[in-house]
Design an enzyme around this catalytic site. Structure first.
Site: not given
Length: 283
Positions: A55, A99, A122
């Protein structure tokens, strides 16, 4: 585009998304704004480290600032939330990604909920999930959004189709089900307690595999001409679908790797740019 025995190339779709962002990033630069994505990694999981690195590299290729925060695996929930709050308050940070997964002792849901909705690029918060359910989310969960982007890129019809989702996680199975429902698909959600799973999958026009088990979906289960989207990623670059067997019967199928993964990352960058566009603070 003809979906007859088509490999749905995620790298190609991701390239299209990224190319569309270049002009927008340049326009932000004129305003004195540099889009910034902050990624938080807790612990030393090798797969997670790889994902965060990918990313970060994708951000740099597009000219997006990538702020990487790596916390010790002994970090507490309270300490993690404190870091998230600092990022919430930083006007130069436009998107925050925690994450997944975090170490077991951390309350992951509490950490997700600490992310400010304007920076939830996200799509992991409950508010973001609710907005997605109503078709109003600025930042839907990235992998579900990537699945829809692939279907749209290849002009694969959704309306009126029967979609079977195998998996019910709050950041993949559930949100993609709602997104397909909002596009007028008939949706069936399957999971570990589902009876007669092969029979149900055999009724699907669109199959989304998000179960986290390598080569779980068998070719014999899907009907001739189904569209198969493999959102799984397991050790050895193996998805949740038995690719060779399913490819023989599917009209279109995503590979692993180079399927949904690259589009998920491109979607994350797209959301970060959008968050920067919505901001009013210059750097």
């Amino acid at each position: 585009m003809n979906a007859d025995k088509l490999i749905l190339d995620g790298t190609r779709v991701a390239k299209s998304i990224n190319e569309s962002l270049v002009k927008r990033i340049n326009q932000l630069s004129v305003r004195g704004i540099l889009p910034c994505l902050a990624t938080i990694l807790v612990g030393d999981d090798p797969s997670s480290e790889t994902y965060v690195r990918m990313k970060s590299s994708a951000c740099k290729r597009l000219g997006i600032d990538s702020r990487r925060i790596h916390l010790n695996k002994a970090t507490t929930t309270e300490e993690l939330i404190a870091v998230i709050q600092q990022l919430n308050e930083d006007p130069q940070v436009h998107g925050i990604l925690l994450q997944h997964p975090v170490p077991h002792h951390i309350d992951e849901r509490a950490a997700f909920e600490a992310i400010q909705i304007e920076k939830d690029v996200d799509g992991v918060t409950m508010l973001g999930f609710a907005q997605n359910a109503f078709g109003m989310a600025s930042f839907p969960s990235c992998t579900p959004a990537a699945i829809l982007a692939i279907l749209d890129y290849y002009q694969i019809p959704i309306e009126g189709k029967h979609a079977v989702i195998v998996g019910r996680s709050p950041i993949l199975g559930k949100p993609v089900s709602l997104m397909l429902l909002n596009r007028n698909a008939t949706v069936t959600i399957c999971h570990s307690k589902t009876n007669n799973l092969p029979l149900i999958i055999g009724l699907a026009d669109i199959v989304v595999a998000a179960v986290g088990k390598p080569a779980f979906i068998q070719g014999a289960w899907i009907k001739e001409g189904a569209v198969v989207l493999d959102a799984g990623y397991n050790a050895g670059n193996i998805g949740d679908v038995d690719f060779d067997a399913c490819h023989k019967k599917a009209s279109a199928i995503t590979p692993v790797p180079a399927g949904i993964g690259p589009v998920t990352i491109a979607t994350l960058l797209k959301h970060t740019v959008l968050a920067a566009e919505k901001s009013k603070i210059t750097t």
